[in-house]
Design a protein around this motif. Structure first.
Motif, PDB file in Angstrom:
ATOM      1  N   LYS A  58      48.053-115.630   7.426  1.00  0.00           N
ATOM      2  CA  LYS A  58      49.141-116.283   6.647  1.00  0.00           C
ATOM      3  C   LYS A  58      50.412-116.297   7.296  1.00  0.00           C
ATOM      4  CE  LYS A  58      49.782-119.500   3.410  1.00  0.00           C
ATOM      5  NZ  LYS A  58      49.156-120.751   3.507  1.00  0.00           N
ATOM      6  N   GLN A  61      50.787-117.910  10.731  1.00  0.00           N
ATOM      7  CA  GLN A  61      50.572-119.322  10.407  1.00  0.00           C
ATOM      8  C   GLN A  61      52.054-119.894   9.995  1.00  0.00           C
ATOM      9  OE1 GLN A  61      48.235-121.288  11.288  1.00  0.00           O
ATOM     10  NE2 GLN A  61      49.283-123.343  10.754  1.00  0.00           N
ATOM     11  N   LEU A  62      52.446-119.307   9.115  1.00  0.00           N
ATOM     12  CA  LEU A  62      53.918-119.583   8.516  1.00  0.00           C
ATOM     13  C   LEU A  62      54.993-119.564   9.555  1.00  0.00           C
ATOM     14  CD1 LEU A  62      53.726-118.345   4.778  1.00  0.00           C
ATOM     15  CD2 LEU A  62      53.678-120.522   5.593  1.00  0.00           C
ATOM     16  N   GLU A  64      54.466-119.537  12.860  1.00  0.00           N
ATOM     17  CA  GLU A  64      54.131-120.538  13.769  1.00  0.00           C
ATOM     18  C   GLU A  64      54.838-122.021  13.279  1.00  0.00           C
ATOM     19  OE1 GLU A  64      50.580-122.636  16.551  1.00  0.00           O
ATOM     20  OE2 GLU A  64      50.205-120.960  15.120  1.00  0.00           O
ATOM     21  N   ASP A  65      54.299-122.367  12.073  1.00  0.00           N
ATOM     22  CA  ASP A  65      55.054-123.742  11.479  1.00  0.00           C
ATOM     23  C   ASP A  65      56.554-123.785  11.482  1.00  0.00           C
ATOM     24  OD1 ASP A  65      52.466-124.244  11.026  1.00  0.00           O
ATOM     25  OD2 ASP A  65      52.516-123.780   9.080  1.00  0.00           O
ATOM     26  N   HIS A  66      56.913-122.406  11.059  1.00  0.00           N
ATOM     27  CA  HIS A  66      58.506-122.409  10.990  1.00  0.00           C
ATOM     28  C   HIS A  66      59.215-122.517  12.483  1.00  0.00           C
ATOM     29  CE1 HIS A  66      62.460-121.299   9.863  1.00  0.00           C
ATOM     30  NE2 HIS A  66      62.654-120.333  10.923  1.00  0.00           N
ATOM     31  N   LYS A  68      57.650-124.230  14.628  1.00  0.00           N
ATOM     32  CA  LYS A  68      57.662-125.591  15.309  1.00  0.00           C
ATOM     33  C   LYS A  68      58.640-126.455  14.601  1.00  0.00           C
ATOM     34  CE  LYS A  68      52.571-125.824  15.851  1.00  0.00           C
ATOM     35  NZ  LYS A  68      51.164-126.283  15.552  1.00  0.00           N
ATOM     36  N   ALA A  69      58.939-126.299  13.336  1.00  0.00           N
ATOM     37  CA  ALA A  69      59.878-127.036  12.661  1.00  0.00           C
ATOM     38  C   ALA A  69      61.284-126.842  13.386  1.00  0.00           C
ATOM     39  CB  ALA A  69      59.826-126.914  11.296  1.00  0.00           C
ATOM     40  N   SER A  72      61.169-128.617  16.425  1.00  0.00           N
ATOM     41  CA  SER A  72      61.409-130.197  16.349  1.00  0.00           C
ATOM     42  C   SER A  72      62.975-130.422  15.996  1.00  0.00           C
ATOM     43  CB  SER A  72      60.311-130.403  15.066  1.00  0.00           C
ATOM     44  OG  SER A  72      60.668-131.885  14.760  1.00  0.00           O
TER      45      SER A  72
END
Length: 513
Positions: A58, A61-62, A64-66, A68-69, A72
């Motif tokens: 988890k 994953q968090l 990785e999402d962070h 990506k954000a 971006s």
């Protein structure tokens, strides 16, 4: 004693055995409990490791999402920064161009100033030479400057007057020659730009059905359904051998449309009986009234006419179901409106006012009540009642010369009305006389007391008269039939014979609440 000792020994043996059994059971339970505890510890350790793994996944994953954000956002910021740099670069270029233009303007101003100084110097020099020449001419001619001016002006005025008179005569002659040609040119151009196809109105509509089995249901037992439909709509319904078709015959297009729409709903629904027929016809009349209002509104929008009174707009919609000498009245009025707009534009007049007057010029043909007035005068009164301006009302009332024309729009409306109606094939005289005769036939019956409705059907060969059962008894109904037939015979001209049928129906209606 021996027995007692035996018993005591037995009891002691039992007690010792019980103690031994208890101790054995306790040992077994303890070992089992230890096994359970050990198993629980193993399972707990496994679950702990699994939860730790899930938590790590988890977290990854968090993370990785962070990331990506963040990437971006960084791309978005970079894009905005690039745009800002591009705008700054463009702005700097524009500033440089503006500065260069300003320098060019300053140089031009300096050059112009120098040129003006040169012009002033030249002008002063020319004035000196001119004054010197004038003095020399005065000495030679023996006239002062003012006297020479007066003599010269008189000569020029006489020559100008002679040339002007000759030119005026030439212009007037040319205008007389070209006036008729130009007027014809404007009319022809207007006709060409609004040339539309014309369709002659008839008094018959075809209603298509899926199969001939439906004809029997429409007729009903002993013809009760078709009689109820004819009585409710005033339209003659002809069911003959024509495959998959029923003919609706009536001179009034509104009645035909009500009958057509009612039949469509009855056939689609499948419930066909007298009570249902009356209900559907009533609803269809309301729906058609709404459609008439929408037609008037849409016509005004299409023609670009704004601020028209709602009652006049409804009358414009009624034109769709009215014909004038076989020509559809709404189509005729739209054409006249467009012709008026084109002609007013060619002549430099108010285009919107001309188009408005052209649309409303025949509004007197579609009132709710028809008084004994020419339709042009009636239309003018209706327009005045609903707030139309004086020059619009005059154009409506004067398009058949019933009143004097007081505005330039009035003759335009009259001419465009003639253009639209005079085109070959646009109108048919015999249709208008036929409709007038049928209306007069219905009006004869409506003049008697107790008559509710009257319908002329079969092209005027039969007149069906509906009377109130409370006011007219059976004997009076027979008398009415005879009296109406005699009045028609004595006062009207018609081909063949007219059958007069008086229908008296008694109804008892109550409501359960």
């Amino acid at each position: 004693m021996d027995i007692v000792s035996i018993v005591i020994g037995a009891v002691i043996g039992l007690v010792v055995g019980a103690i031994i059994i208890f101790l054995l059971q306790k040992t077994a339970l303890k070992s089992k409990a230890d096994a359970i505890l050990k198993e629980a510890e193993v399972e707990g350790e496994a679950m702990k490791k699994e939860k730790i793994i899930q938590a790590k996944e988890k977290f990854l994953q968090l993370k990785e999402d962070h990331e990506k954000a963040v990437r971006s956002r960084e791309r978005s910021l970079q894009s905005q920064e690039d745009k800002a740099k591009s705008k700054e670069k463009n702005l700097n270029q524009k500033i440089e161009q503006t500065n260069r233009k300003q320098k060019d303007i300053d140089r031009l101003k300096q050059n112009v100033s120098e040129q003006l100084d040169l012009v002033e110097a030249k002008k002063a020099e020319l004035d000196k030479h001119h004054q010197k020449a004038v003095n020399e001419l005065s000495k030679i001619s023996g006239l002062s400057v003012d006297e020479a001016k007066q003599s010269l002006m008189k000569t020029l005025v006489d020559e100008a007057r002679t040339d002007a008179m000759a030119h005026i005569k030439e212009v007037v002659d040319e205008a007389k020659v070209n006036a008729s040609k130009e007027a014809k040119k404007i009319v022809i151009q207007s006709i060409q730009r609004v040339a539309t196809e014309q369709a002659i109105e008839n008094s018959v509509s075809i209603f298509n059905i899926e199969s001939d089995e439906m004809k029997g249901r429409i007729i009903g037992r002993e013809g009760r359904n078709i009689r109820a439909l004819e009585a409710a709509t005033g339209v003659e319904i002809i069911v003959d051998d024509t495959p998959e078709a029923i003919i609706l015959s009536c001179f009034d297009p509104i009645r035909r449309e009500i009958a057509r729409l009612s039949l469509h709903q009855l056939v689609s629904d499948g419930r066909i009986h007298p009570a249902r027929i009356e209900e559907v016809v009533s609803k269809t009349k309301k729906k058609l009234n709404e459609e008439i209002i929408e037609t008037g509104r849409r016509t005004c929008i299409d023609l670009g006419i704004h601020g028209l009174n709602s009652e006049l707009m409804r009358m414009v919609g009624r034109m769709k179901y009215r014909s004038s000498y076989g020509q559809n009245l709404l189509q005729h009025s739209r054409e006249v409106a467009n012709l008026c707009a084109i002609m007013a534009s060619e002549l430099g007049l108010n285009v919107k006012a001309a188009k408005r007057a052209g649309l409303l010029h025949d509004i007197g043909k579609v009132p709710d009540e028809e008084p004994e007035l020419p339709h042009a005068i009636l239309g003018m009164k209706l327009a005045e009642k609903h707030g139309e301006k004086a020059h619009i009302c005059n154009a409506i009332g004067a398009h058949h010369d019933e009143i004097e024309m007081t505005s330039l729009i009035s003759p335009i409306v009259q001419v465009c009305d003639a253009i639209s109606g005079a085109r070959p094939g646009a109108r048919r005289e015999i249709a208008e006389s036929y409709i007038k005769r049928i209306k007069e036939l219905e009006s004869v019956a409506l003049g008697f007391d107790g008559v509710v409705k009257s319908y002329a059907i079969q092209a005027g060969r039969e007149l069906r008269v509906m009377v109130e059962s409370e006011k007219v008894n059976d004997q009076r109904a027979d008398e009415l039939s005879f009296i109406i037939s005699q009045k028609i015979q004595n006062e009207m001209t018609y081909p063949g014979q007219v059958k007069v049928t008086v229908i008296r129906e008694s109804r008892a209606v109550h409501y359960a609440k």
